[in-house]
Design an enzyme around this catalytic site. Sequence first.
Site, short mmCIF file in Angstrom:
data_model
loop_
_atom_site.label_atom_id
_atom_site.label_comp_id
_atom_site.label_asym_id
_atom_site.label_seq_id
_atom_site.Cartn_x
_atom_site.Cartn_y
_atom_site.Cartn_z
N ASP A 103 6.65 3.21 -6.93
CA ASP A 103 6.64 1.91 -6.25
C ASP A 103 6.53 2.12 -4.74
OD1 ASP A 103 7.18 -0.87 -5.69
OD2 ASP A 103 9.28 -0.36 -5.34
N HIS A 147 8.60 -4.29 -12.98
CA HIS A 147 9.72 -3.91 -12.11
C HIS A 147 10.11 -4.96 -11.07
CE1 HIS A 147 6.56 -2.46 -9.28
NE2 HIS A 147 7.48 -2.68 -8.35
N GLU A 177 13.50 -9.87 -9.83
CA GLU A 177 13.77 -10.25 -8.44
C GLU A 177 12.89 -11.41 -7.97
OE1 GLU A 177 13.30 -8.57 -3.94
OE2 GLU A 177 12.79 -7.26 -5.62
N ASP A 178 11.58 -11.33 -8.26
CA ASP A 178 10.63 -12.28 -7.66
C ASP A 178 10.30 -13.49 -8.53
OD1 ASP A 178 10.52 -10.56 -5.57
OD2 ASP A 178 8.64 -9.60 -6.15
N HIS A 235 -0.13 -4.70 -7.57
CA HIS A 235 0.90 -3.71 -7.20
C HIS A 235 1.55 -3.07 -8.43
CE1 HIS A 235 4.31 -1.74 -5.37
NE2 HIS A 235 5.15 -2.58 -5.95
N ASP A 291 -0.63 29.80 14.22
CA ASP A 291 -0.82 31.26 14.16
C ASP A 291 -0.33 31.85 12.85
OD1 ASP A 291 -2.19 31.86 16.33
OD2 ASP A 291 -0.55 32.66 17.54
#
Length: 700
Positions: free
Chosen positions: A139, A72, A76-77, A48, A259
């Site tokens: 992202d 990035h 957080e992870d 990712h 159209d």
Amino acid sequence: MYLFAGLKEQLGTYLDNEQVKQVEQAYVMARDAHHGQLRSSGDPYITHPVAVARILAEYHLDPQSIMAALLHDVIEDCDVSKEEIAEPFGEQVAELVEGVSKLTQIKFQTRAEAQAENFRKMMMAMVQDIRVILIKLADRLHNMRTLGSLKPEKRRRIANETLEIYAPIALRLGMYGIRSELEDLGFSALYPMRYRVLKESVKKARGNRKEIVNTIIGSIQERMDAEAIDARVVGREKDLFGIFRKMREKKASLAEVMDVYGFRVIADTEDTCYRILGILHNLYVPVPGRFKDYIAIPKANGYQSLHTTLKGPHGLHVECQIRTESMEQMAENGVAAHWLYKSGKESNPAEVRARDWMRNLMELQSRTGDSIEFIESVKVDLFPNEVFVFTPNGSIIELPLGASAVDFAYAIHTDVGNSCIACKIDRQLQPLNTPLHNGQTVEIITAPGARPNPSWLSFVITGKARANIRHYLKNLRRDEAVNLGKRLLEKTLDTTTLDDYSDELKEDIAKQTKHKTFEDVLADIGLGQMASILVAHRLEPEEEEAKKEESAEQRPLAIRGTEGLLVSYAKCCHPIPDDPIVAFVSAGRGIIIHRVECNNVSDLHKSPDKFMPVQWEADISGEFSVELRVDVFNERGVLAKVTSVIADAEANIINIDIDHQDGTTNALNFLMTVRNRLHLANIIRKVRKYSFVNKIQRSK
């Protein structure tokens, strides 16, 4: 390292070897941090961040952005700290990573609140550095491309958020390429059935249209060659979400939307664009009112082009966009063009306008109460259907469709908005809520003592105007609450004033009552959320307080009539000066004045803690509402005579209600303003002189 190979090759086309090595170090850190983690699809998680970095590399973003894209998610992870990123890669990369990281530390009441706060944080980080949003968009784009592996409910939620927030941000930054892909992916995830049906229908319709499209392109190109103009003509495909949105907005069928044929003519210079416009208007008849010059007046995101609609072969509508090659690149890439097409210029028009927008976001953020209010205000600005109006000195102000003179005033400056009292549109005085139209000249008339009116909130539409009006009224309400709280507390204290007590004692009381400052304590007393007697007990020794309590209870609070938002007069009984009155303390609304004989305060004795004695101040002035009922016999001109008497007595009539009782009598109910009971008595005496008046009384 096989995953990095493709990215390395991409970076090698515009970065030097040293910079590529730095990015490689960031890749190694991200790979090790995400080791063992898998995505919902079952792929290693590192795929990712690498895909996000590759999207940004297509725009030739600087190495710091590419490194931040790779890292990035590590804060957080993976429990990697900002400092651990800053040490090898520098403070700038660490700031970018922190800006992009999602908000997980704070627990929120609802998902909506969490998403709103997350969005607010992202917007504020973006204000500091525009690259944050570019990383966030890349992202989101990769997440949308790999949405298939998620559960349907989560898929729909992410798709909806993409269409509501991320696609409009991409558009606001002039990045049409990313915007159209986000919309297409969002549409297919949110409405899969509609997407499939529409895709098939459009494919069929486009096949049938091929001949007409080629005929129109041939005609335009032939005329260009005849005039020796170097330009290329391409058929412009409408994206599926654009077709779907148009069908929904205009309640039109696919045939009606299809159209309209779209073409793009790309020239070498601005001058040539205007020459091509003339040639096209000679070739086909232009449709009146459908010409827009976005070259002279670019859109909010820096987009430039000439738009015109023509009546083509067989009466079909042909939409043409005429622009230069650089405008074409700008339209596709927006702010990202700054990195992709480095030139002598410091910044491109899209970037300049994006920075202006972000400056407004900073002001909006400081004036909105909470995250949900902030996101609602920003959403308004993310869907601008522009109106261009002029200031008296000829400057162009751009506003969303439906904006009023008050929105215009706040767009110029907050102080102009706060103090505006009237406006002139094209030199004519107009109401402040008049919607503005393209090309009008607007002049705002201000007054030094003027202040925003709460009723403006019912018609302003820009986030800036709404946030500033709310902010002002919030502060005004607080100031009035503090003043009223001070008066109520000093009434309870009887012989002393607040100035007689030390600041230390006041701050101690604020801490004891869990308030930040003593002003907050006074505001809560004024709002009726705290009893003044409780604070008085803390300020004074108990024995002294006991002596004063009785006299303080008996001494009424003086009503001046100018207290503002936190002293209101009950609409059930309409008290006026010289009436015997009592005050009901309402939590959050301050105090409400009733007449003593009002039925709504008849249970006064049951809850004496909610009521307090009040009296009118001797020299009170102002206008107070009162209801008067006049029973009259039916005669010609009765209403005119009664209203004439009231007007001559210098009373202002707010409303008249006529109750037809039977064939011979009517009841005229007047809501009007008077100064006091004596003023009302004079009016009653004058009206009673008429022979057609059967009965006159003040409504209870």
